[in-house]
Motif scaffolding. Structure first.
Motif, PDB file in Angstrom:
ATOM      1  N   VAL A 162      27.609  38.974  25.821  1.00 26.56           N
ATOM      2  CA  VAL A 162      27.893  37.672  26.437  1.00 26.56           C
ATOM      3  C   VAL A 162      27.769  37.777  27.951  1.00 26.56           C
ATOM      4  CG1 VAL A 162      29.666  35.903  26.783  1.00 26.56           C
ATOM      5  CG2 VAL A 162      29.363  36.931  24.524  1.00 26.56           C
ATOM      6  N   ARG A 163      28.212  38.884  28.502  1.00 23.33           N
ATOM      7  CA  ARG A 163      28.109  39.090  29.948  1.00 23.33           C
ATOM      8  C   ARG A 163      26.641  39.090  30.402  1.00 23.33           C
ATOM      9  NH1 ARG A 163      31.628  41.312  33.845  1.00 23.33           N
ATOM     10  NH2 ARG A 163      30.563  42.353  35.583  1.00 23.33           N
ATOM     11  N   GLN A 164      25.759  39.669  29.600  1.00 19.63           N
ATOM     12  CA  GLN A 164      24.336  39.654  29.941  1.00 19.63           C
ATOM     13  C   GLN A 164      23.798  38.229  29.984  1.00 19.63           C
ATOM     14  OE1 GLN A 164      22.937  42.845  30.600  1.00 19.63           O
ATOM     15  NE2 GLN A 164      25.103  43.287  30.348  1.00 19.63           N
ATOM     16  N   LEU A 165      24.220  37.411  29.042  1.00 18.08           N
ATOM     17  CA  LEU A 165      23.800  36.013  29.034  1.00 18.08           C
ATOM     18  C   LEU A 165      24.334  35.274  30.247  1.00 18.08           C
ATOM     19  CD1 LEU A 165      24.310  35.300  25.244  1.00 18.08           C
ATOM     20  CD2 LEU A 165      22.120  35.483  26.435  1.00 18.08           C
ATOM     21  N   CYS A 166      25.516  35.664  30.713  1.00 13.59           N
ATOM     22  CA  CYS A 166      26.056  35.071  31.925  1.00 13.59           C
ATOM     23  C   CYS A 166      25.220  35.459  33.137  1.00 13.59           C
ATOM     24  CB  CYS A 166      27.512  35.483  32.120  1.00 13.59           C
ATOM     25  SG  CYS A 166      28.295  34.736  33.566  1.00 13.59           S
ATOM     26  N   TRP A 167      24.750  36.706  33.178  1.00 16.68           N
ATOM     27  CA  TRP A 167      23.843  37.116  34.254  1.00 16.68           C
ATOM     28  C   TRP A 167      22.610  36.212  34.286  1.00 16.68           C
ATOM     29  CZ3 TRP A 167      23.811  39.802  38.555  1.00 16.68           C
ATOM     30  CH2 TRP A 167      24.737  40.833  38.754  1.00 16.68           C
ATOM     31  N   ARG A 168      22.105  35.884  33.105  1.00 15.59           N
ATOM     32  CA  ARG A 168      20.940  34.994  33.035  1.00 15.59           C
ATOM     33  C   ARG A 168      21.279  33.640  33.658  1.00 15.59           C
ATOM     34  NH1 ARG A 168      18.827  31.179  29.453  1.00 15.59           N
ATOM     35  NH2 ARG A 168      16.536  31.217  29.315  1.00 15.59           N
ATOM     36  N   ASP A 169      22.411  33.076  33.279  1.00 18.33           N
ATOM     37  CA  ASP A 169      22.844  31.802  33.871  1.00 18.33           C
ATOM     38  C   ASP A 169      23.066  31.924  35.367  1.00 18.33           C
ATOM     39  OD1 ASP A 169      22.805  30.663  31.351  1.00 18.33           O
ATOM     40  OD2 ASP A 169      24.851  29.879  31.462  1.00 18.33           O
ATOM     41  N   PHE A 170      23.599  33.073  35.798  1.00 17.80           N
ATOM     42  CA  PHE A 170      23.870  33.288  37.220  1.00 17.80           C
ATOM     43  C   PHE A 170      22.603  33.109  38.047  1.00 17.80           C
ATOM     44  CE2 PHE A 170      23.896  36.331  40.788  1.00 17.80           C
ATOM     45  CZ  PHE A 170      24.964  35.838  41.515  1.00 17.80           C
ATOM     46  N   TYR A 171      21.511  33.724  37.616  1.00 19.03           N
ATOM     47  CA  TYR A 171      20.280  33.612  38.390  1.00 19.03           C
ATOM     48  C   TYR A 171      19.684  32.210  38.320  1.00 19.03           C
ATOM     49  CZ  TYR A 171      20.186  38.548  39.527  1.00 19.03           C
ATOM     50  OH  TYR A 171      20.485  39.781  40.041  1.00 19.03           O
ATOM     51  N   TYR A 172      19.940  31.496  37.236  1.00 21.15           N
ATOM     52  CA  TYR A 172      19.449  30.120  37.168  1.00 21.15           C
ATOM     53  C   TYR A 172      20.175  29.227  38.170  1.00 21.15           C
ATOM     54  CZ  TYR A 172      16.139  30.431  33.325  1.00 21.15           C
ATOM     55  OH  TYR A 172      15.023  30.720  32.573  1.00 21.15           O
ATOM     56  N   GLN A 173      21.479  29.428  38.344  1.00 21.79           N
ATOM     57  CA  GLN A 173      22.181  28.604  39.318  1.00 21.79           C
ATOM     58  C   GLN A 173      21.794  28.997  40.742  1.00 21.79           C
ATOM     59  OE1 GLN A 173      25.644  29.444  41.052  1.00 21.79           O
ATOM     60  NE2 GLN A 173      24.988  31.587  40.900  1.00 21.79           N
ATOM     61  N   VAL A 174      21.402  30.260  40.959  1.00 22.26           N
ATOM     62  CA  VAL A 174      20.876  30.646  42.268  1.00 22.26           C
ATOM     63  C   VAL A 174      19.521  29.970  42.505  1.00 22.26           C
ATOM     64  CG1 VAL A 174      19.981  32.566  43.640  1.00 22.26           C
ATOM     65  CG2 VAL A 174      22.106  32.846  42.346  1.00 22.26           C
ATOM     66  N   ALA A 175      18.639  30.026  41.494  1.00 14.22           N
ATOM     67  CA  ALA A 175      17.300  29.453  41.652  1.00 14.22           C
ATOM     68  C   ALA A 175      17.338  27.943  41.821  1.00 14.22           C
ATOM     69  CB  ALA A 175      16.441  29.818  40.447  1.00 14.22           C
ATOM     70  N   LYS A 176      18.361  27.299  41.298  1.00  7.47           N
ATOM     71  CA  LYS A 176      18.446  25.847  41.445  1.00  7.47           C
ATOM     72  C   LYS A 176      18.568  25.438  42.908  1.00  7.47           C
ATOM     73  CE  LYS A 176      21.121  21.775  39.997  1.00  7.47           C
ATOM     74  NZ  LYS A 176      19.967  21.016  39.485  1.00  7.47           N
ATOM     75  N   VAL A 177      19.278  26.234  43.686  1.00  7.99           N
ATOM     76  CA  VAL A 177      19.450  25.905  45.106  1.00  7.99           C
ATOM     77  C   VAL A 177      18.503  26.703  45.987  1.00  7.99           C
ATOM     78  CG1 VAL A 177      21.853  25.269  44.755  1.00  7.99           C
ATOM     79  CG2 VAL A 177      21.303  27.588  45.471  1.00  7.99           C
ATOM     80  N   PHE A 178      17.808  27.678  45.405  1.00  6.97           N
ATOM     81  CA  PHE A 178      16.870  28.499  46.172  1.00  6.97           C
ATOM     82  C   PHE A 178      15.608  28.690  45.331  1.00  6.97           C
ATOM     83  CE2 PHE A 178      15.303  32.347  48.327  1.00  6.97           C
ATOM     84  CZ  PHE A 178      15.478  31.967  49.658  1.00  6.97           C
ATOM     85  N   PRO A 179      14.804  27.627  45.161  1.00  4.19           N
ATOM     86  CA  PRO A 179      13.654  27.702  44.249  1.00  4.19           C
ATOM     87  C   PRO A 179      12.549  28.645  44.714  1.00  4.19           C
ATOM     88  CG  PRO A 179      13.677  25.612  45.441  1.00  4.19           C
ATOM     89  CD  PRO A 179      14.978  26.283  45.724  1.00  4.19           C
ATOM     90  N   LYS A 180      12.589  29.097  45.985  1.00  3.36           N
ATOM     91  CA  LYS A 180      11.570  30.026  46.478  1.00  3.36           C
ATOM     92  C   LYS A 180      12.001  31.479  46.286  1.00  3.36           C
ATOM     93  CE  LYS A 180       9.671  26.824  49.895  1.00  3.36           C
ATOM     94  NZ  LYS A 180       9.346  26.613  51.328  1.00  3.36           N
ATOM     95  N   LEU A 181      12.745  31.715  45.221  1.00  6.36           N
ATOM     96  CA  LEU A 181      13.312  33.036  44.954  1.00  6.36           C
ATOM     97  C   LEU A 181      12.243  34.109  44.794  1.00  6.36           C
ATOM     98  CD1 LEU A 181      16.236  34.108  44.524  1.00  6.36           C
ATOM     99  CD2 LEU A 181      15.876  33.810  42.077  1.00  6.36           C
ATOM    100  N   SER A 182      11.046  33.724  44.356  1.00  6.84           N
ATOM    101  CA  SER A 182       9.982  34.704  44.137  1.00  6.84           C
ATOM    102  C   SER A 182       9.290  35.140  45.421  1.00  6.84           C
ATOM    103  CB  SER A 182       8.923  34.128  43.183  1.00  6.84           C
ATOM    104  OG  SER A 182       9.439  33.961  41.892  1.00  6.84           O
ATOM    105  N   THR A 183       9.460  34.386  46.483  1.00  5.94           N
ATOM    106  CA  THR A 183       8.673  34.658  47.693  1.00  5.94           C
ATOM    107  C   THR A 183       9.497  34.846  48.957  1.00  5.94           C
ATOM    108  OG1 THR A 183       8.395  32.269  48.023  1.00  5.94           O
ATOM    109  CG2 THR A 183       6.654  33.436  46.816  1.00  5.94           C
ATOM    110  N   GLU A 184      10.738  34.353  48.989  1.00  5.73           N
ATOM    111  CA  GLU A 184      11.543  34.436  50.194  1.00  5.73           C
ATOM    112  C   GLU A 184      12.864  35.146  49.904  1.00  5.73           C
ATOM    113  OE1 GLU A 184      12.053  30.676  52.072  1.00  5.73           O
ATOM    114  OE2 GLU A 184       9.890  30.255  52.162  1.00  5.73           O
ATOM    115  N   PRO A 185      13.300  36.035  50.796  1.00  5.20           N
ATOM    116  CA  PRO A 185      14.524  36.796  50.545  1.00  5.20           C
ATOM    117  C   PRO A 185      15.776  35.934  50.684  1.00  5.20           C
ATOM    118  CG  PRO A 185      13.722  37.239  52.748  1.00  5.20           C
ATOM    119  CD  PRO A 185      12.669  36.386  52.088  1.00  5.20           C
TER     120      PRO A 185
END
Length: 441
Positions: A254-277
């Motif tokens: 379950v904790r691993q699935l939470c990690w997945r959600d964690f990065y989705y909430q980061v990407a929602k506010v930082f959609p350039k996650l693949s290119t900008e630090p």
């Protein structure tokens, strides 16, 4: 009679699909639609193959319920609006997503719906908890550190699973369109896609989930779930998986699935996650050495566990979670090469590759992302001795080393000059510490 369009994107299933369930409940006729965007066609042969397998299975699932999957090729917004107008649809249903591409598609679709007096309804379903619904108490638009997010996420009330429609009724005169032939892909041993296989894998996995906490880092045993491709494409519901794991008291999973959600909430506010630090101050003066990069990509660095991971990636379109950590750390913390080069290479091969998890984990390892200890480093030899002590994983993917028995297989051998040159830049292998984990269901 009312008509609705369901635009499938990364929710390629009929079970617990809120967009499909609500459309079928509210409208008399429903048009399930997938639009093949030519702009995305050449990004990854492995993902194209997996996607087309998913679409073929989704079509069968819908046909069993009296409907069909309507397939179009072109701009998703243009094709969706055209189909809605052709069949007098009043509503378009879409699962909300977080990548820059998805957000632009959603924004354009909203504008076109307003212009044509159509209603656009957005639905959950890509994550367990919707990105953006959990926010830090002290302010901020998302959690930057995992542990407080996990505490809040664990206490949150999850939505109810959506029911599976018994029937799907198409309007008269809809031309379903042909699915393109399934491409061969690039990895000969890649998993096959589709809700049917995803459900089958989930059922089998739940029978062995009790040992996950102790075994998921065992590289030779390969005790990870291998559900990540099916989660990435929405063949299985993240919520359904989380509820099943929680019911089995498999909190480590379950904790691993939470990690997945964690990065989705980061990407929602930082959609350039693949290119900008996320941490610009830690985006150091990276080296750019084509030869060293090529040796890493080809699994020819001379560091056995690194080479094994990179060869598994090419053979299967997937890599063990611990090997992802080791190979990513080697590229960034040992060779000193830019993390974005790793993002692109993984994205090229991984069937589970997506923006939030692929880029989020790469930034974590590189020290530019959400790691609260961004300067931590990893010793690939110690990692290998700890998680593949007898060298079974290494010998599985590096046949040149099959004649070496036991842990001796992990010693570096034949280090190419570009790799030696790189290792002299950030520091020798033996000085590195042994930390953390690359998280992947």
């Amino acid at each position: 009679m009312s008509t609705a369009v369901v635009l499938f994107t990364r929710d390629l299933r009929v079970r617990d699909n809120p967009a499909l369930a609500e459309a079928c409940a509210d409208a008399d006729r429903v048009i399930p639609l997938y639009v093949l965007d030519p702009k995305l066609a050449g990004l990854s042969g492995n993902r194209s193959r997996f996607l087309h397998q998913c679409l073929a299975d989704l079509r069968e699932q819908l046909r069993e319920r009296g409907g069909d999957l309507v397939v179009r090729t072109g701009d998703p917004v243009t094709e969706t609006i055209r189909l809605a107008r052709e069949h007098d649809a009043g509503t378009i249903h879409l699962a909300a997503d977080v990548s820059g591409y998805a957000r632009r598609r959603e924004s354009r679709l909203a504008e076109e719906c307003e212009r044509h007096r159509l209603e656009l309804r957005l639905h959950p379903g890509v994550t367990v908890v919707e990105p953006g619904t959990l926010r830090p108490g002290g302010g901020g638009d998302c959690y930057k550190v995992f542990t407080p997010y996990f505490r809040t996420w664990s206490q949150a009330t999850w939505r109810q699973q959506a029911g599976t429609p018994r029937t799907v009724t198409l309007p008269d005169g809809v031309t379903a369109g042909r699915l393109p032939a399934i491409p061969s892909g690039d990895s000969p041993h890649a998993a096959e896609g589709g809700e049917t296989l995803g459900q089958r894998r989930l059922t089998a996995w739940l029978r062995t989930i009790d040992g996950y906490a102790d075994a998921h880092d065992d590289m030779a045993g390969d005790k990870t779930s291998r559900l990540s491709p099916y989660l990435r494409w929405g063949c299985i519901s993240p919520l359904a998986v989380a509820e099943a794991a929680r019911a089995s008291q498999a909190e480590a999973f379950v904790r691993q699935l939470c990690w997945r959600d964690f990065y989705y909430q980061v990407a929602k506010v930082f959609p350039k996650l693949s290119t900008e630090p996320l941490r610009p101050g830690n985006d150091k003066n990276w080296r750019y050495d084509k030869d060293a990069l090529q040796h890493w990509q080809d699994g020819l660095t001379g560091v056995p566990v690194v080479d094994a991971g990179m060869r598994q990636l090419r053979a299967e379109g997937w890599m063990h979670n611990r090997a992802r950590l080791i190979t990513a750390a080697f590229l960034t913390k040992h060779l000193g090469l830019d993390w974005r080069l790793g993002v692109d290479w993984f994205f090229r091969w991984l069937i589970d590759g997506d923006v939030p998890n692929n880029a989020g984990n790469w930034q974590w390892v590189a020290g530019t992302g959400n790691d609260s200890r961004p300067h931590r480093r990893f010793n690939p030899i110690r990692q290998a001795l700890r998680f593949d002590p007898e060298g079974v994983y290494v010998r599985r993917y590096v046949p040149e080393l099959k004649g070496i028995d036991g842990p001796a297989v992990h010693q570096p051998w034949r280090l190419p000059e570009p790799v030696r040159r790189g290792l002299d830049y950030p520091g020798p292998l033996e000085s590195q510490r042994d930390e953390a984990v690359w998280l992947r269901p």
